[in-house]
Enzyme design. Structure first.
Site, mmCIF file in Angstrom:
data_model
loop_
_atom_site.group_PDB
_atom_site.id
_atom_site.type_symbol
_atom_site.label_atom_id
_atom_site.label_comp_id
_atom_site.label_asym_id
_atom_site.label_seq_id
_atom_site.Cartn_x
_atom_site.Cartn_y
_atom_site.Cartn_z
ATOM 1 N N SER A 1 -3.422 13.030 2.448
ATOM 2 C CA SER A 1 -2.627 13.181 1.230
ATOM 3 C C SER A 1 -3.523 13.399 0.015
ATOM 4 O O SER A 1 -3.192 14.201 -0.880
ATOM 5 C CB SER A 1 -1.738 11.955 1.022
ATOM 6 O OG SER A 1 -2.504 10.770 0.965
ATOM 7 N N SER B 1 3.417 5.341 -13.141
ATOM 8 C CA SER B 1 3.981 4.286 -12.284
ATOM 9 C C SER B 1 2.887 3.344 -11.801
ATOM 10 O O SER B 1 3.075 2.124 -11.724
ATOM 11 C CB SER B 1 4.737 4.889 -11.095
ATOM 12 O OG SER B 1 3.868 5.587 -10.216
ATOM 13 N N LYS B 2 1.700 3.893 -11.489
ATOM 14 C CA LYS B 2 0.571 3.059 -11.072
ATOM 15 C C LYS B 2 0.059 2.213 -12.239
ATOM 16 O O LYS B 2 -0.342 1.052 -12.061
ATOM 17 C CB LYS B 2 -0.552 3.930 -10.516
ATOM 18 C CG LYS B 2 -0.274 4.502 -9.136
ATOM 19 C CD LYS B 2 -0.224 3.407 -8.088
ATOM 20 C CE LYS B 2 -0.135 3.956 -6.679
ATOM 21 N NZ LYS B 2 -0.083 2.887 -5.662
ATOM 22 N N ASN C 1 0.812 -1.211 0.000
ATOM 23 C CA ASN C 1 0.000 0.000 0.000
ATOM 24 C C ASN C 1 0.853 1.272 0.000
ATOM 25 O O ASN C 1 0.323 2.367 -0.136
ATOM 26 C CB ASN C 1 -0.918 -0.024 1.233
ATOM 27 C CG ASN C 1 -1.725 1.241 1.398
ATOM 28 O OD1 ASN C 1 -2.522 1.594 0.540
ATOM 29 N ND2 ASN C 1 -1.501 1.946 2.507
ATOM 30 N N HIS C 2 2.170 1.145 0.153
ATOM 31 C CA HIS C 2 3.016 2.340 0.208
ATOM 32 C C HIS C 2 3.043 3.029 -1.158
ATOM 33 O O HIS C 2 2.856 2.385 -2.195
ATOM 34 C CB HIS C 2 4.439 1.973 0.646
ATOM 35 C CG HIS C 2 5.159 1.087 -0.325
ATOM 36 N ND1 HIS C 2 5.024 -0.290 -0.328
ATOM 37 C CD2 HIS C 2 6.033 1.372 -1.328
ATOM 38 C CE1 HIS C 2 5.780 -0.817 -1.284
ATOM 39 N NE2 HIS C 2 6.394 0.173 -1.910
ATOM 40 N N THR D 1 -8.335 10.871 2.503
ATOM 41 C CA THR D 1 -7.167 10.888 3.384
ATOM 42 C C THR D 1 -6.506 12.257 3.292
ATOM 43 O O THR D 1 -6.795 13.048 2.386
ATOM 44 C CB THR D 1 -6.171 9.795 2.975
ATOM 45 O OG1 THR D 1 -5.712 10.058 1.629
ATOM 46 C CG2 THR D 1 -6.818 8.413 3.016
ATOM 47 N N TYR E 1 3.250 9.911 -11.238
ATOM 48 C CA TYR E 1 2.497 9.033 -10.348
ATOM 49 C C TYR E 1 1.593 8.097 -11.143
ATOM 50 O O TYR E 1 1.589 6.871 -10.936
ATOM 51 C CB TYR E 1 1.655 9.873 -9.390
ATOM 52 C CG TYR E 1 0.747 9.077 -8.490
ATOM 53 C CD1 TYR E 1 1.267 8.353 -7.420
ATOM 54 C CD2 TYR E 1 -0.629 9.042 -8.711
ATOM 55 C CE1 TYR E 1 0.431 7.618 -6.586
ATOM 56 C CE2 TYR E 1 -1.467 8.311 -7.884
ATOM 57 C CZ TYR E 1 -0.934 7.597 -6.822
ATOM 58 O OH TYR E 1 -1.758 6.861 -6.013
ATOM 59 N N ALA E 2 0.817 8.660 -12.082
ATOM 60 C CA ALA E 2 -0.160 7.859 -12.823
ATOM 61 C C ALA E 2 0.526 6.789 -13.668
ATOM 62 O O ALA E 2 0.050 5.648 -13.744
ATOM 63 C CB ALA E 2 -1.013 8.761 -13.705
ATOM 64 N N SER F 1 -4.546 2.917 -8.681
ATOM 65 C CA SER F 1 -5.338 4.145 -8.576
ATOM 66 C C SER F 1 -6.156 4.362 -9.828
ATOM 67 O O SER F 1 -5.707 4.061 -10.942
ATOM 68 C CB SER F 1 -4.413 5.347 -8.364
ATOM 69 O OG SER F 1 -5.134 6.562 -8.440
#
Length: 323
Positions: free
Chosen positions: A231, A195-196, A122-123, A229, A192-193, A180
């Site tokens: 973040s 890598s996900k 989950n990290h 959350t 980010y996107a 995500s």
């Protein structure tokens, strides 16, 4: 045409009934599945990871959890021990941008627990500031954020699974990776996107290979939507500032859930050995619609998306009335 529509309607109705039944399972099932099981959970210092640690503790599982912030990990440890005094709990301070960290974390988990039934990854490195959430310009900063995102959100997942696999094979265990829904509309969050997205593709393929090879280790991919959350709130605010549009106001129409509820549903989905979960289940289409404002193609999706959403809502209302 009428026949095709009727067949499609039947498929939707059957899917809805199935979901409704699964959503109201006997809660006594999960303590039986998870009591005494050994869990390695990353990203556990806050948000969904923290709540997942508590839920595993309530169900009688033993948990080693990892994250960067030790003061928060100490709090999680104390709470888990309070929830399950006879359980085994340990934390590992871990920064997964360090390529040696997967070996350290898995090694400490096996040394403490002796075996491994569940690996929950989950990290994440999440873009949260306006400096990070910005159009791609190919600068050195862009390249560094891209590399860091892949190191943390993709490569560390792969390495942790590779090191854990012999132990998971021994117990017919389960892997869960958190992806995500941002991969549907990745603009302004490309490091980010992407890598996900890479992570989702890799673990989809790994699941297929394991199944075809007769290895009884399940892989569950959670495509996470908006969970409020801290973040996520920071990211939404920064995105609003970047694009000059009040996303915080726009996403009020999104179906949302709390980190506590999200953690429970995710833990249960992994226990059921589900393959892919979009969560919250009814947020995927809404998020795609709202976040299309990030793309020049948004107008092309608006009308059909509205029609499809209207149809789904009508079907849901019918079955809510019947059942």
């Amino acid at each position: 045409m009428a026949g095709l529509f009727l067949n499609g309607l039947i498929v939707v109705l059957v899917a809805w009934i199935t979901y409704s039944l699964l959503s109201h399972e006997d809660e006594n099932l999960y303590p039986e599945l998870l009591r005494g099981k050994n869990v390695l959970l990353t990203g556990a210092s806050s948000g969904i990871g923290e709540e997942a640690a508590y839920y595993y503790a309530k169900l009688g599982a033993n948990v080693v959890f990892a994250a960067r912030r030790e003061p928060l990990l100490k709090k999680v440890l104390a709470r888990c021990q309070e929830l399950s005094p006879s359980g085994k709990f340990k934390y590992v301070v871990a920064d997964f941008s360090d390529e040696k960290m997967p070996q350290k974390v898995v090694g400490e988990a096996i040394s403490y627990l002796g075996s491994l039934d569940y690996l929950i990854l989950n990290h994440a490195y999440l873009l949260t500031t306006q400096k990070e959430i910005t159009p791609w310009k190919g600068t050195e900063d862009d390249h560094q954020r891209l590399k860091y995102s892949f190191d943390v959100n993709f490569l560390s997942y792969v390495k942790t699974v590779d090191i854990s696999m012999p132990y998971l094979k021994a117990t017919n265990g389960s892997i869960c990776v958190i992806s995500s829904m941002i991969i549907l509309t990745p603009a302004y969050s490309l490091p980010y996107a992407s890598s996900k997205s890479a992570m989702s593709i890799f673990f989809t393929g790994l699941r297929q290979e394991l199944k075809r090879g007769g290895t009884n280790v399940s892989v569950t991919i959670i495509h996470l939507g908006l969970i409020p959350t801290e973040s996520a709130k920071l990211s939404t605010k920064s995105m609003s500032n970047t694009i000059g549009d009040d996303l915080e106001e726009q996403i009020k129409v999104l179906p949302v859930t709390s980190p506590e509820t999200g953690a429970v549903d995710i833990v249960q989905a992994v226990a059921r050995r589900e393959t892919e979960v979009y969560y919250p289940y009814n947020q995927r289409l809404w998020q795609a619609r709202i976040l299309m404002i990030l793309s020049k193609d948004g107008d092309a999706f608006e009308a059909p998306m509205r029609k499809l959403l209207s149809f789904i809502v009508q079907i849901k209302n019918v079955f809510s009335y019947i059942f």
